[in-house]
Write a protein that holds these residues in place. Structure first.
Motif, PDB file in Angstrom:
ATOM      1  N   GLY A  93     -40.969  16.691  22.647  1.00 54.05           N
ATOM      2  CA  GLY A  93     -42.191  16.882  23.664  1.00 54.05           C
ATOM      3  C   GLY A  93     -43.522  16.332  22.936  1.00 54.05           C
ATOM      4  N   GLY A  94     -44.684  17.096  23.549  1.00 52.89           N
ATOM      5  CA  GLY A  94     -45.775  16.675  22.819  1.00 52.89           C
ATOM      6  C   GLY A  94     -46.144  15.135  22.918  1.00 52.89           C
ATOM      7  N   ALA A  95     -46.815  14.724  21.916  1.00 50.46           N
ATOM      8  CA  ALA A  95     -47.401  13.321  21.720  1.00 50.46           C
ATOM      9  C   ALA A  95     -46.167  12.354  22.096  1.00 50.46           C
ATOM     10  CB  ALA A  95     -48.121  13.037  20.898  1.00 50.46           C
ATOM     11  N   GLN A  96     -45.104  12.534  21.453  1.00 52.19           N
ATOM     12  CA  GLN A  96     -43.756  11.653  21.462  1.00 52.19           C
ATOM     13  C   GLN A  96     -43.316  11.537  23.125  1.00 52.19           C
ATOM     14  OE1 GLN A  96     -40.772  11.768  18.718  1.00 52.19           O
ATOM     15  NE2 GLN A  96     -41.913  12.936  17.258  1.00 52.19           N
ATOM     16  N   PHE A  97     -43.452  12.559  23.686  1.00 48.01           N
ATOM     17  CA  PHE A  97     -43.004  12.513  25.157  1.00 48.01           C
ATOM     18  C   PHE A  97     -44.118  11.488  25.995  1.00 48.01           C
ATOM     19  CE2 PHE A  97     -43.532  13.617  29.626  1.00 48.01           C
ATOM     20  CZ  PHE A  97     -42.228  13.649  30.077  1.00 48.01           C
ATOM     21  N   GLU A  98     -45.194  11.810  25.507  1.00 49.52           N
ATOM     22  CA  GLU A  98     -46.428  11.070  26.396  1.00 49.52           C
ATOM     23  C   GLU A  98     -46.338   9.476  25.872  1.00 49.52           C
ATOM     24  OE1 GLU A  98     -49.810  13.042  25.053  1.00 49.52           O
ATOM     25  OE2 GLU A  98     -49.479  14.929  25.937  1.00 49.52           O
ATOM     26  N   ALA A  99     -46.214   9.274  24.806  1.00 51.10           N
ATOM     27  CA  ALA A  99     -45.653   7.793  24.258  1.00 51.10           C
ATOM     28  C   ALA A  99     -44.714   7.330  25.196  1.00 51.10           C
ATOM     29  CB  ALA A  99     -45.737   7.648  23.013  1.00 51.10           C
ATOM     30  N   ALA A 100     -43.665   7.844  25.022  1.00 50.03           N
ATOM     31  CA  ALA A 100     -42.191   7.363  25.788  1.00 50.03           C
ATOM     32  C   ALA A 100     -42.503   7.204  27.344  1.00 50.03           C
ATOM     33  CB  ALA A 100     -41.185   8.367  25.493  1.00 50.03           C
ATOM     34  N   LEU A 101     -43.271   8.178  27.897  1.00 51.38           N
ATOM     35  CA  LEU A 101     -43.627   8.031  29.377  1.00 51.38           C
ATOM     36  C   LEU A 101     -44.155   6.775  29.755  1.00 51.38           C
ATOM     37  CD1 LEU A 101     -43.791   9.451  32.216  1.00 51.38           C
ATOM     38  CD2 LEU A 101     -45.762  10.323  31.321  1.00 51.38           C
ATOM     39  N   ARG A 102     -45.151   6.265  28.695  1.00 50.12           N
ATOM     40  CA  ARG A 102     -45.756   5.165  29.134  1.00 50.12           C
ATOM     41  C   ARG A 102     -44.979   3.924  28.689  1.00 50.12           C
ATOM     42  NH1 ARG A 102     -49.210   9.136  29.002  1.00 50.12           N
ATOM     43  NH2 ARG A 102     -51.149   9.231  30.182  1.00 50.12           N
ATOM     44  N   ALA A 103     -44.005   4.064  27.913  1.00 52.27           N
ATOM     45  CA  ALA A 103     -43.077   2.971  27.715  1.00 52.27           C
ATOM     46  C   ALA A 103     -42.031   2.904  28.402  1.00 52.27           C
ATOM     47  CB  ALA A 103     -42.662   2.946  26.247  1.00 52.27           C
ATOM     48  N   CYS A 104     -41.992   3.715  29.617  1.00 52.09           N
ATOM     49  CA  CYS A 104     -40.874   3.466  30.672  1.00 52.09           C
ATOM     50  C   CYS A 104     -40.768   2.179  31.323  1.00 52.09           C
ATOM     51  CB  CYS A 104     -40.810   4.689  31.425  1.00 52.09           C
ATOM     52  SG  CYS A 104     -40.011   6.119  30.390  1.00 52.09           S
ATOM     53  N   ASN A 105     -39.803   1.594  31.746  1.00 54.85           N
ATOM     54  CA  ASN A 105     -39.539   0.663  32.511  1.00 54.85           C
ATOM     55  C   ASN A 105     -39.594   1.285  34.465  1.00 54.85           C
ATOM     56  OD1 ASN A 105     -39.254  -1.265  30.910  1.00 54.85           O
ATOM     57  ND2 ASN A 105     -37.245  -0.834  30.426  1.00 54.85           N
ATOM     58  N   PRO A 106     -39.884   0.523  35.102  1.00 56.07           N
ATOM     59  CA  PRO A 106     -39.861   1.096  36.735  1.00 56.07           C
ATOM     60  C   PRO A 106     -38.336   1.655  36.933  1.00 56.07           C
ATOM     61  CG  PRO A 106     -40.707  -1.160  36.647  1.00 56.07           C
ATOM     62  CD  PRO A 106     -40.098  -0.927  35.163  1.00 56.07           C
ATOM     63  N   GLU A 107     -38.350   2.796  37.531  1.00 53.65           N
ATOM     64  CA  GLU A 107     -37.420   3.477  37.835  1.00 53.65           C
ATOM     65  C   GLU A 107     -36.603   4.264  36.782  1.00 53.65           C
ATOM     66  OE1 GLU A 107     -34.573   1.174  40.351  1.00 53.65           O
ATOM     67  OE2 GLU A 107     -35.641   1.936  42.099  1.00 53.65           O
TER      68      GLU A 107
ATOM     69  N   ARG B  47     -35.621   7.228  33.897  1.00 55.52           N
ATOM     70  CA  ARG B  47     -35.321   8.654  34.004  1.00 55.52           C
ATOM     71  C   ARG B  47     -35.564   9.104  32.952  1.00 55.52           C
ATOM     72  NH1 ARG B  47     -32.239   4.424  34.998  1.00 55.52           N
ATOM     73  NH2 ARG B  47     -30.236   5.570  34.285  1.00 55.52           N
ATOM     74  N   LEU B  48     -36.341  10.261  32.946  1.00 57.75           N
ATOM     75  CA  LEU B  48     -36.540  11.277  31.673  1.00 57.75           C
ATOM     76  C   LEU B  48     -36.210  12.570  31.674  1.00 57.75           C
ATOM     77  CD1 LEU B  48     -39.709   9.476  32.782  1.00 57.75           C
ATOM     78  CD2 LEU B  48     -40.249  10.153  30.500  1.00 57.75           C
ATOM     79  N   LEU B  49     -35.369  12.751  30.505  1.00 59.44           N
ATOM     80  CA  LEU B  49     -34.864  14.313  30.162  1.00 59.44           C
ATOM     81  C   LEU B  49     -35.531  14.981  29.129  1.00 59.44           C
ATOM     82  CD1 LEU B  49     -31.040  13.176  29.900  1.00 59.44           C
ATOM     83  CD2 LEU B  49     -32.081  14.666  31.777  1.00 59.44           C
ATOM     84  N   PRO B  50     -36.480  15.958  29.538  1.00 61.24           N
ATOM     85  CA  PRO B  50     -37.123  16.840  28.715  1.00 61.24           C
ATOM     86  C   PRO B  50     -36.110  17.948  28.745  1.00 61.24           C
ATOM     87  CG  PRO B  50     -38.385  16.880  30.897  1.00 61.24           C
ATOM     88  CD  PRO B  50     -37.330  16.079  31.150  1.00 61.24           C
ATOM     89  N   LEU B  51     -35.741  18.101  27.476  1.00 67.89           N
ATOM     90  CA  LEU B  51     -34.784  19.195  27.296  1.00 67.89           C
ATOM     91  C   LEU B  51     -35.257  20.437  26.055  1.00 67.89           C
ATOM     92  CD1 LEU B  51     -32.223  18.416  24.867  1.00 67.89           C
ATOM     93  CD2 LEU B  51     -32.819  16.295  26.164  1.00 67.89           C
ATOM     94  N   GLY B  52     -36.340  20.108  25.653  1.00 70.62           N
ATOM     95  CA  GLY B  52     -36.981  21.223  24.613  1.00 70.62           C
ATOM     96  C   GLY B  52     -38.147  20.592  24.011  1.00 70.62           C
ATOM     97  N   PHE B  53     -38.606  21.532  23.404  1.00 70.68           N
ATOM     98  CA  PHE B  53     -40.169  21.232  22.655  1.00 70.68           C
ATOM     99  C   PHE B  53     -40.293  21.435  21.418  1.00 70.68           C
ATOM    100  CE2 PHE B  53     -40.335  22.556  27.323  1.00 70.68           C
ATOM    101  CZ  PHE B  53     -40.359  21.454  27.765  1.00 70.68           C
ATOM    102  N   ALA B  54     -39.661  20.787  20.346  1.00 70.03           N
ATOM    103  CA  ALA B  54     -39.531  21.230  19.093  1.00 70.03           C
ATOM    104  C   ALA B  54     -40.857  21.054  18.410  1.00 70.03           C
ATOM    105  CB  ALA B  54     -38.448  20.362  18.450  1.00 70.03           C
ATOM    106  N   SER B  55     -41.742  20.287  19.001  1.00 68.22           N
ATOM    107  CA  SER B  55     -43.200  19.831  18.494  1.00 68.22           C
ATOM    108  C   SER B  55     -43.700  21.198  18.702  1.00 68.22           C
ATOM    109  CB  SER B  55     -43.679  18.671  19.191  1.00 68.22           C
ATOM    110  OG  SER B  55     -43.969  19.053  20.548  1.00 68.22           O
ATOM    111  N   GLY B  56     -43.616  21.972  19.723  1.00 70.03           N
ATOM    112  CA  GLY B  56     -44.588  23.045  19.931  1.00 70.03           C
ATOM    113  C   GLY B  56     -45.370  22.838  21.060  1.00 70.03           C
ATOM    114  N   ASP B  57     -45.331  21.680  21.490  1.00 72.45           N
ATOM    115  CA  ASP B  57     -46.377  21.268  22.479  1.00 72.45           C
ATOM    116  C   ASP B  57     -45.629  20.950  23.907  1.00 72.45           C
ATOM    117  OD1 ASP B  57     -48.405  20.267  24.040  1.00 72.45           O
ATOM    118  OD2 ASP B  57     -48.966  18.610  22.597  1.00 72.45           O
ATOM    119  N   ILE B  58     -45.969  21.582  24.790  1.00 70.41           N
ATOM    120  CA  ILE B  58     -45.143  21.325  26.123  1.00 70.41           C
ATOM    121  C   ILE B  58     -46.036  20.362  26.882  1.00 70.41           C
ATOM    122  CG2 ILE B  58     -44.305  22.171  28.277  1.00 70.41           C
ATOM    123  CD1 ILE B  58     -43.914  24.756  27.050  1.00 70.41           C
ATOM    124  N   PRO B  59     -45.593  19.035  27.198  1.00 66.31           N
ATOM    125  CA  PRO B  59     -46.713  18.049  27.617  1.00 66.31           C
ATOM    126  C   PRO B  59     -46.691  18.213  29.240  1.00 66.31           C
ATOM    127  CG  PRO B  59     -44.223  17.200  27.633  1.00 66.31           C
ATOM    128  CD  PRO B  59     -44.403  18.582  26.827  1.00 66.31           C
TER     129      PRO B  59
END
Length: 319
Positions: free
Chosen positions: A212-226, A228-240
């Motif tokens: 979760g957190g900043a890593q999820f946000e960075a990954a979201l912006r590195a995604c190709n069209p179509e 799929r993202l699997l958020p399955l926990g928030f070990a960073s303590g930050d729910i994006p």
């Protein structure tokens, strides 16, 4: 029996002598040999997990052991059978009760620690990548927290499914563990610009995220069209919070994923997953990574290994 129990939701455990639990209808009592430790346990002992057992309780969600008593209505399991089981809580003890439906007979030559490290970590990654994200051969899989209990299994299973695996973890030692699990590319989460590095590697088609957190946000912006993202926990303590406009523009899909819920509303998904996973294990294609085995009376240390991120792979409490 002995049990390491929580009396206050402050993360501390106490070694107690208590009566051994008896199985109810549809349950079995299991003499515990080993108990896998999960990030969810570290949340549960602080009252921060979605399931909140009544105090006092012993943590421990997945166990390996031998059935010593069978409750009413249980026909397919017998006393003396060696099984893996999901008990929800209670595994940090010499005896635990589990639903019979959650018990899986395990290969005789599979060590207790491997069994205790297997169900949740491998089950989460296999159901997530195969059933939810529909990972395809040749796709780019980005695994965040790639040296953790579920992260390493996602790297292993992603490679078995034919993906090009990009592993993101903190520090050289953890990245080496991801490399040994089969990762094709390594990113240090402390120093790498995850967004730019992943885009340079061709972008992400599937993102597996227990952080979760900043890593999820960075990954979201590195995604190709179509993608799929699997958020399955928030070990960073930050729910994006996910900007819907990015999902729209790139035609992205976010799959909410709580593996444990399938035992209640669609258990066949888990049964079929375990069948495949044990087949891969017996074929030598899966190698559970247990970084620490900790005796019952030191179970507090086992939780601390996860919260301080000192573990790679799984931590197991041995009874």
């Amino acid at each position: 029996m002995r049990a390491m129990r929580v009396h206050q939701l402050d993360g501390t455990l106490q070694l107690d002598e208590v009566e051994a639990p008896q199985p109810g209808t549809g349950e079995v009592a299991i003499a515990v040999a080993a108990c896998g430790v999960n990030f969810a346990d570290t949340l549960m002992v602080h009252g921060k997990y979605q399931e909140k057992p009544e105090l006092p309780f012993a943590p421990g969600m997945e166990i390996c052991g031998t059935i010593e008593a069978v409750g009413e209505g249980v026909k397919h399991l017998k006393k003396g059978m060696r099984v893996a089981a999901l008990c929800g809580n209670g595994g940090f003890a010499e005896v635990a009760v589990a639903p019979a439906a959650s018990c899986v007979p395990v290969p005789d030559n599979m060590p207790d620690a491997h069994v205790a490290a297997f169900l949740i970590a491998y089950g989460t990654s296999h159901v997530g990548l195969n059933y939810r994200a529909r990972l395809k051969e040749g796709e780019n899989l980005l695994v965040l927290g790639a040296a953790g209990g579920v992260g390493l299994t996602a790297v292993e299973i992603g490679k078995l499914m034919g993906a090009n695996v990009i592993a993101c973890a903190r520090g050289a030692a953890k990245l080496e563990a991801a490399k040994e699990a089969g990762a094709d590319h390594l990113l240090d989460s402390e120093s790498a610009d995850i967004r730019e590095a992943v885009k340079a590697l061709g972008g992400a088609d599937v993102v597996y995220d227990p952080v979760g957190g900043a890593q999820f946000e960075a990954a979201l912006r590195a995604c190709n069209p179509e993608a799929r993202l699997l958020p399955l926990g928030f070990a960073s303590g930050d729910i994006p919070q996910i900007p819907a406009n990015i999902l729209l523009v790139k035609n992205l899909t976010v799959h909410g994923f709580y593996w444990g819920a399938y035992s209640r509303f669609k258990p066949q998904v888990l049964v079929e997953s375990f069948q495949q996973l044990f087949t891969w294990y017996l074929e030598g294609k899966l190698k559970p990574h247990v970084s620490h085995e900790v005796p019952l009376e030191r179970a507090t240390e086992a939780l601390e290994l996860l919260t301080t991120r000192k573990a790679t792979g799984k931590v197991v409490v041995t009874i």
